[in-house]
Design a protein around this motif. Structure first.
Motif, PDB file in Angstrom:
ATOM      1  N   PHE A   1       0.843  -1.189   0.000  1.00 41.94           N
ATOM      2  CA  PHE A   1       0.000   0.000   0.000  1.00 41.94           C
ATOM      3  C   PHE A   1       0.882   1.244   0.000  1.00 41.94           C
ATOM      4  O   PHE A   1       1.861   1.327   0.722  1.00 41.94           O
ATOM      5  CB  PHE A   1      -0.882   0.033   1.251  1.00 41.94           C
ATOM      6  N   SER A   2       0.477   2.209  -0.802  1.00 40.15           N
ATOM      7  CA  SER A   2       1.136   3.500  -0.766  1.00 40.15           C
ATOM      8  C   SER A   2       0.080   4.590  -0.904  1.00 40.15           C
ATOM      9  O   SER A   2      -0.978   4.366  -1.491  1.00 40.15           O
ATOM     10  CB  SER A   2       2.182   3.633  -1.871  1.00 40.15           C
ATOM     11  N   ALA A   3       0.341   5.731  -0.334  1.00 38.35           N
ATOM     12  CA  ALA A   3      -0.630   6.821  -0.382  1.00 38.35           C
ATOM     13  C   ALA A   3       0.104   8.148  -0.427  1.00 38.35           C
ATOM     14  O   ALA A   3       1.229   8.264   0.059  1.00 38.35           O
ATOM     15  CB  ALA A   3      -1.562   6.764   0.838  1.00 38.35           C
ATOM     16  N   GLU A   4      -0.563   9.127  -1.027  1.00 40.01           N
ATOM     17  CA  GLU A   4      -0.007  10.472  -1.053  1.00 40.01           C
ATOM     18  C   GLU A   4      -1.129  11.487  -1.179  1.00 40.01           C
ATOM     19  O   GLU A   4      -2.240  11.160  -1.626  1.00 40.01           O
ATOM     20  CB  GLU A   4       0.985  10.628  -2.217  1.00 40.01           C
ATOM     21  N   CYS A   5      -0.802  12.716  -0.784  1.00 41.36           N
ATOM     22  CA  CYS A   5      -1.739  13.837  -0.910  1.00 41.36           C
ATOM     23  C   CYS A   5      -0.943  15.024  -1.468  1.00 41.36           C
ATOM     24  O   CYS A   5      -0.591  15.950  -0.727  1.00 41.36           O
ATOM     25  CB  CYS A   5      -2.351  14.212   0.441  1.00 41.36           C
ATOM     26  N   PRO A   6      -0.675  15.028  -2.768  1.00 44.03           N
ATOM     27  CA  PRO A   6       0.142  16.108  -3.340  1.00 44.03           C
ATOM     28  C   PRO A   6      -0.621  17.422  -3.342  1.00 44.03           C
ATOM     29  O   PRO A   6      -1.858  17.454  -3.358  1.00 44.03           O
ATOM     30  CB  PRO A   6       0.410  15.617  -4.771  1.00 44.03           C
ATOM     31  N   SER A   7       0.146  18.494  -3.355  1.00 44.95           N
ATOM     32  CA  SER A   7      -0.461  19.816  -3.372  1.00 44.95           C
ATOM     33  C   SER A   7      -1.234  20.028  -4.676  1.00 44.95           C
ATOM     34  O   SER A   7      -0.749  19.684  -5.747  1.00 44.95           O
ATOM     35  CB  SER A   7       0.655  20.855  -3.234  1.00 44.95           C
TER      36      SER A   7
ATOM     37  N   CYS B   1      -5.841  13.357  -3.395  1.00 48.01           N
ATOM     38  CA  CYS B   1      -5.105  12.352  -2.642  1.00 48.01           C
ATOM     39  C   CYS B   1      -5.315  11.006  -3.335  1.00 48.01           C
ATOM     40  O   CYS B   1      -6.305  10.807  -4.054  1.00 48.01           O
ATOM     41  CB  CYS B   1      -5.623  12.264  -1.213  1.00 48.01           C
ATOM     42  N   SER B   2      -4.408  10.080  -3.108  1.00 46.20           N
ATOM     43  CA  SER B   2      -4.562   8.764  -3.725  1.00 46.20           C
ATOM     44  C   SER B   2      -4.089   7.677  -2.784  1.00 46.20           C
ATOM     45  O   SER B   2      -3.243   7.899  -1.912  1.00 46.20           O
ATOM     46  CB  SER B   2      -3.794   8.689  -5.047  1.00 46.20           C
ATOM     47  N   LEU B   3      -4.679   6.507  -2.980  1.00 45.37           N
ATOM     48  CA  LEU B   3      -4.277   5.293  -2.281  1.00 45.37           C
ATOM     49  C   LEU B   3      -4.072   4.236  -3.354  1.00 45.37           C
ATOM     50  O   LEU B   3      -4.957   4.041  -4.205  1.00 45.37           O
ATOM     51  CB  LEU B   3      -5.362   4.847  -1.300  1.00 45.37           C
ATOM     52  N   GLU B   4      -2.934   3.587  -3.339  1.00 48.87           N
ATOM     53  CA  GLU B   4      -2.633   2.605  -4.380  1.00 48.87           C
ATOM     54  C   GLU B   4      -2.165   1.305  -3.739  1.00 48.87           C
ATOM     55  O   GLU B   4      -1.362   1.312  -2.798  1.00 48.87           O
ATOM     56  CB  GLU B   4      -1.568   3.134  -5.342  1.00 48.87           C
TER      57      GLU B   4
END
Lengths: 115, 116
Positions: free
Chosen positions: B65-71, B75-78
């Motif tokens: 699992f990886s996640a990010e919330c770029p400016s 946001c995403s969850l993969e």
């Protein structure tokens, strides 16, 4: 460790009846308590929350809940249910001042309304 | 009513495939949470962000699992390599920030992932 227990997996009442959905929690510190509703196939909708003050909290659509520190409970009530109240109800707790606000959920209570 | 947007609503993947889902928090909410709800209505907190920074995350075993919330982007969850046990409803929630956890989390409709 925080735990939340909803003792009734399924509650069935007639339309117009009153209902109480039970929630008990176990935690030694200060907490926030919430109730959410989930209609079939949908996300969670916020109903109400207690964090301080009056232990009886009013929410949306005629729901209210009462916090009891002595009983470690936060039961949800409605005086007269409508068929649209059929859903799964989740009680949730979050700890004050740590755990970054993450919610711990109970197992859910499915409320069925008979016509 | 919540204004959290999640896409797609449904996602079907084969085992070993990547699965990516997105979340747009309510306007003005700097904190984003991801939860997994399984068919038994058990919730698992996955990760949360304040703006682009990770606040807390579970030990995402095998780093699948990886996640990010770029400016200025959703946001995403993969999930890098989907497994049958990942089949669940993935819920995104957002809130205002309060160190005491006072602020309410508002949830999106969820992304239902089915791994065949």
């Amino acid at each position: 460790t925080q735990t939340v227990s909803q003792s009734d997996a399924h509650v069935t009442v007639f339309e117009g009846d009153s209902v109480e959905l039970r929630c008990n929690y176990s935690y030694g510190g200060s907490i926030y308590l919430s109730w959410y509703i989930q209609h079939h196939g949908h996300g969670l909708q916020f109903l109400l929350k207690y964090y301080s003050g009056n232990p009886v909290v009013q929410g949306v659509n005629g729901f209210e809940a009462e916090f009891s520190k002595s009983d470690s409970s936060f039961h949800l009530r409605k005086a007269s249910v409508h068929w649209s109240d059929s859903a799964v109800y989740f009680c949730a707790v979050s700890a004050r001042n740590y755990n970054q606000g993450k919610l711990i959920f109970g197992q859910g209570t499915k409320l069925s309304i008979k016509p | 009513n919540s204004k959290v947007i999640q896409t797609p609503r449904y996602l079907v993947k084969g085992q070993g495939q990547k699965a990516k889902m997105r979340c747009i928090p309510e306007k003005g909410h700097p904190v984003v949470f991801w939860y997994q709800q399984n068919k038994n209505n058990e919730f698992k907190f996955l990760i949360n962000f304040q703006n682009q920074e990770v606040l807390q995350q579970i030990d995402m075993t095998e780093k699948r699992f990886s996640a990010e919330c770029p400016s200025n982007s959703p946001c995403s969850l993969e999930i890098q390599s989907s497994e049958a046990g990942d089949s669940a409803l993935y819920l995104c929630a957002s809130s205002l920030w309060d160190w005491g956890g006072q602020d309410t989390q508002y949830f999106g409709p969820g992304t239902r992932l089915l791994v065949l």
